[in-house]
Design a protein around this motif. Structure first.
Motif: not given
Length: 191
Positions: A81-90
């Protein structure tokens, strides 16, 4: 990877169990808290660290990173993931929710089912009927009306210092939420 803030009462229960020499695993099972969370707090209780954040910074530096944020950024990138927010979204989608706001809404509903949230909600509603509106309370304790609204709906609980202040303004004897729940249980047995 996202760190939740634990209620002070939960941390106190954890500390008491730690002082009784219960293992990290037993504390985790008894309080239904992830093992890793209990482990971090026991490092703090033992005096090795002043806070969970200090412990996380220590681990990051031990692994060769300048800071915990740098470590977290690298960890997220390694997960693809390119950001923590993208990881959280996943992670939110993996749990079956379309968006973070839907997941947050779900968690809020779960909170509202907890006895301490219900009890505080009842206390505030009963006392504001007698003493004033939520905007009055907000002004008295120097918080927003929106924050008071969350407490009145049972969606949030204030930190201990603010809770003490709210009880003072409402001329109520201050007790921790745990004490209030115990008193409620005793009342139910004696009525």
């Amino acid at each position: 990877m996202k760190h939740k803030t634990l209620q002070k009462e939960t941390i106190e229960k954890m500390r008491l169990l730690y002082k009784k020499n219960l293992s990290t695993k037993k504390i985790s099972e008894r309080l239904k808290i992830p093992y890793s969370t209990v482990y971090v707090h026991t490092r703090v209780f033992s005096g090795e660290f002043n806070s969970p954040n200090e412990y996380h910074e220590h681990l990051a530096k031990q692994r060769g990173y300048k800071s915990f944020n740098e470590y977290r950024k690298q960890w997220v990138e390694e997960k693809g993931f390119n950001s923590l927010s993208k990881y959280i979204e996943y992670q939110v989608k993996k749990k079956g929710f379309e968006t973070l706001s839907k997941y947050t809404e779900h968690l809020t509903k779960k909170k509202q089912e907890k006895e301490e949230y219900k009890k505080l909600k009842r206390i505030l509603q009963e006392n504001l009927k007698e003493r004033g509106r939520q905007s009055w309370l907000a002004n008295q304790v120097n918080i927003t009306s929106q924050a008071v609204s969350l407490y009145l709906q049972g969606k949030a609980i204030p930190k201990e210092k603010l809770l003490r202040n709210i009880f003072h303004v409402l001329n109520l004897p201050y007790k921790t939420l745990e004490d209030l729940l115990e008193n409620e249980a005793v009342k139910g047995l004696t009525e």
